[in-house]
Motif scaffolding. Structure first.
Motif, short mmCIF file in Angstrom:
data_model
loop_
_atom_site.label_atom_id
_atom_site.label_comp_id
_atom_site.label_asym_id
_atom_site.label_seq_id
_atom_site.Cartn_x
_atom_site.Cartn_y
_atom_site.Cartn_z
N GLU A 1 2.86 30.16 -27.02
CA GLU A 1 2.09 30.93 -26.95
C GLU A 1 3.30 32.17 -25.38
O GLU A 1 3.83 31.58 -24.49
N LEU A 2 3.24 32.97 -24.92
CA LEU A 2 3.87 34.30 -24.66
C LEU A 2 2.47 34.54 -23.77
O LEU A 2 1.81 35.10 -24.40
N PRO A 3 3.18 34.47 -21.74
CA PRO A 3 2.12 34.91 -21.16
C PRO A 3 1.45 36.80 -21.27
O PRO A 3 0.17 36.90 -20.75
N ASP A 4 2.24 37.82 -21.69
CA ASP A 4 2.18 39.02 -21.99
C ASP A 4 1.55 38.98 -23.55
O ASP A 4 1.02 40.48 -23.56
N PHE A 5 0.72 38.35 -24.45
CA PHE A 5 -0.05 38.73 -25.21
C PHE A 5 -1.30 38.76 -25.06
O PHE A 5 -2.09 38.17 -23.80
N LEU A 6 -1.84 40.37 -25.34
CA LEU A 6 -3.11 41.28 -24.15
C LEU A 6 -4.09 39.73 -24.86
O LEU A 6 -5.07 39.96 -23.49
N PRO A 7 -4.28 39.78 -25.71
CA PRO A 7 -6.06 38.88 -25.22
C PRO A 7 -5.18 37.79 -24.62
O PRO A 7 -6.33 37.16 -24.44
N LEU A 8 -4.70 37.02 -24.32
CA LEU A 8 -4.40 35.92 -23.18
C LEU A 8 -4.08 36.10 -21.28
O LEU A 8 -5.22 35.41 -21.16
N PHE A 9 -4.26 37.59 -22.19
CA PHE A 9 -4.00 38.60 -20.38
C PHE A 9 -4.91 38.80 -20.62
O PHE A 9 -5.92 38.10 -19.27
N LEU A 10 -5.83 39.02 -21.54
CA LEU A 10 -7.92 39.39 -21.16
C LEU A 10 -8.19 37.41 -20.46
O LEU A 10 -9.26 37.66 -19.56
N GLU A 11 -7.93 37.44 -20.96
CA GLU A 11 -8.95 35.31 -21.03
C GLU A 11 -8.19 34.98 -19.46
O GLU A 11 -9.61 34.45 -18.96
N PHE A 12 -7.37 35.18 -18.90
CA PHE A 12 -7.03 34.51 -17.84
C PHE A 12 -7.57 35.69 -16.88
O PHE A 12 -7.77 34.79 -15.97
N ALA A 13 -7.71 36.77 -17.18
CA ALA A 13 -8.28 38.07 -16.69
C ALA A 13 -9.81 37.23 -16.10
O ALA A 13 -10.05 37.81 -15.05
N SER A 14 -10.07 37.34 -16.83
CA SER A 14 -11.70 36.78 -17.55
C SER A 14 -12.49 35.51 -16.38
O SER A 14 -13.18 35.52 -16.13
N CYS A 15 -10.93 35.01 -16.17
CA CYS A 15 -11.37 33.35 -15.16
C CYS A 15 -10.76 33.76 -13.75
O CYS A 15 -11.23 33.18 -12.87
N GLN A 16 -10.64 35.30 -13.12
CA GLN A 16 -10.85 35.15 -12.08
C GLN A 16 -11.77 36.53 -11.88
O GLN A 16 -12.87 36.88 -12.07
N PRO A 17 -12.30 36.23 -9.72
CA PRO A 17 -13.27 37.16 -9.73
C PRO A 17 -12.66 38.66 -9.86
O PRO A 17 -12.11 38.96 -10.18
N ALA A 18 -14.79 38.91 -10.04
CA ALA A 18 -14.04 40.55 -10.72
C ALA A 18 -13.25 41.08 -10.13
O ALA A 18 -12.75 42.27 -10.99
N GLY A 19 -13.55 41.42 -9.00
CA GLY A 19 -12.27 42.50 -7.79
C GLY A 19 -11.33 42.08 -8.67
O GLY A 19 -10.24 43.11 -8.91
N GLU A 20 -10.09 41.04 -8.79
CA GLU A 20 -9.46 40.27 -8.78
C GLU A 20 -8.44 41.21 -10.14
O GLU A 20 -7.37 41.34 -10.68
N ALA A 21 -10.05 40.66 -10.90
CA ALA A 21 -9.55 40.63 -12.86
C ALA A 21 -9.29 42.38 -12.62
O ALA A 21 -8.33 43.13 -13.30
N GLN A 22 -10.42 42.93 -12.19
CA GLN A 22 -10.25 44.57 -11.89
C GLN A 22 -8.84 45.22 -11.57
O GLN A 22 -8.33 45.84 -12.35
N LYS A 23 -8.16 44.11 -10.66
CA LYS A 23 -6.98 45.75 -10.15
C LYS A 23 -5.60 45.32 -11.21
O LYS A 23 -5.14 45.69 -11.37
N LEU A 24 -5.89 43.68 -11.71
CA LEU A 24 -5.01 42.80 -11.86
C LEU A 24 -4.72 43.44 -14.03
O LEU A 24 -3.75 44.08 -14.04
N LEU A 25 -6.13 43.91 -14.07
CA LEU A 25 -6.31 45.14 -15.68
C LEU A 25 -5.86 46.00 -15.65
O LEU A 25 -5.15 46.89 -16.71
N ALA A 26 -6.22 46.21 -14.57
CA ALA A 26 -5.83 47.95 -13.94
C ALA A 26 -4.52 48.71 -14.07
O ALA A 26 -3.66 49.10 -14.61
N GLU A 27 -3.64 47.58 -13.31
CA GLU A 27 -2.33 48.11 -13.38
C GLU A 27 -1.58 48.32 -15.04
O GLU A 27 -0.66 49.08 -14.88
#
Length: 228
Positions: A110-136
């Motif tokens: 797996e490659l870390p920049d694959f978007l479905p994987l990136f979204l799954e990782f973000a879903s495991c983070q607190p909402a505020g951190e996920a939002q900041k990460l995904l907004a970049e």
């Protein structure tokens, strides 16, 4: 936000019989969390309807034609920023390290920049951190949305929903650069097809095109992933 991000991740994964059988739960997850505004949910409706009514083979063929064989629609985020340059490899190492630091291990294929994987990782983070990460990379979502809309693809709704979910305003300068790239799409796609395999990812046009997406989809247990 967790259920919403996992639902969007599932919709961007390679279509499987499991995904089709759990579309009702995907729809419920998107509605129940109330993260997405009504217009964003409406924009997802055509894709959900298409996935419910089309044959699995047709869905898989459509997915592969879009995301596996066309560079401008690539679901590998760094592809749009770094192409096949050395910088892309360095960026993926950094992203992979961030996953590990958060206790999130990914498979060797797996490659870390694959978007479905990136979204799954973000879903495991607190909402505020996920939002900041995904907004970049919001400008990448916006560019993909525009390109898919121009192509007439219902997948555009996923990127509209993603921007709405993280309440992101895409960087206009970065978005303009991606628009300029789109104007060279034909030559870029030819370059991508002819390029040698790099970073452990099968290239579009090869017999293995989409293998990572297929493996990723096969590993998703939607029934449990969409539960708290």
């Amino acid at each position: 936000m967790r259920k919403t991000l996992r639902a969007l991740s599932a919709l961007l994964s390679y279509p499987s019989a499991e995904l089709q059988s759990h579309l009702g739960e995907v729809r419920e997850a998107l509605v129940s969390e109330r993260v997405l505004p009504g217009p964003a949910l409406d924009r997802l409706a055509p894709l959900l309807q298409q996935m419910e009514s089309a044959s699995l083979l047709d869905l898989q063929a459509t997915y592969s034609d879009l995301f596996d064989r066309t560079r401008k629609f690539s679901l590998y985020l760094f592809e749009h920023v770094h192409g096949e340059s050395r910088e892309r490899g360095q960026a993926m190492v950094a992203l992979g390290q961030m996953y590990l630091e958060h206790g999130y291990a990914i498979a060797a294929n797996e490659l870390p920049d694959f978007l479905p994987l990136f979204l799954e990782f973000a879903s495991c983070q607190p909402a505020g951190e996920a939002q900041k990460l995904l907004a970049e990379p919001a400008h990448i979502y916006a560019a993909l949305q525009e390109r898919l809309e121009e192509h007439g693809s219902a997948y555009a709704g996923v990127f509209h929903a993603l921007i709405a979910a993280v309440n992101a305003r895409p960087d206009e300068k970065a978005l303009a650069q991606l628009r300029a790239q789109a104007s060279e799409a034909k030559s870029l796609d030819e370059e991508w097809e002819e390029a040698a395999v790099d970073f452990g990812r099968p290239q579009p046009g090869s017999r293995e095109s989409g293998v990572v997406a297929r493996i990723r989809a096969a590993q998703i247990a939607l029934a449990s992933a969409l539960r708290k």
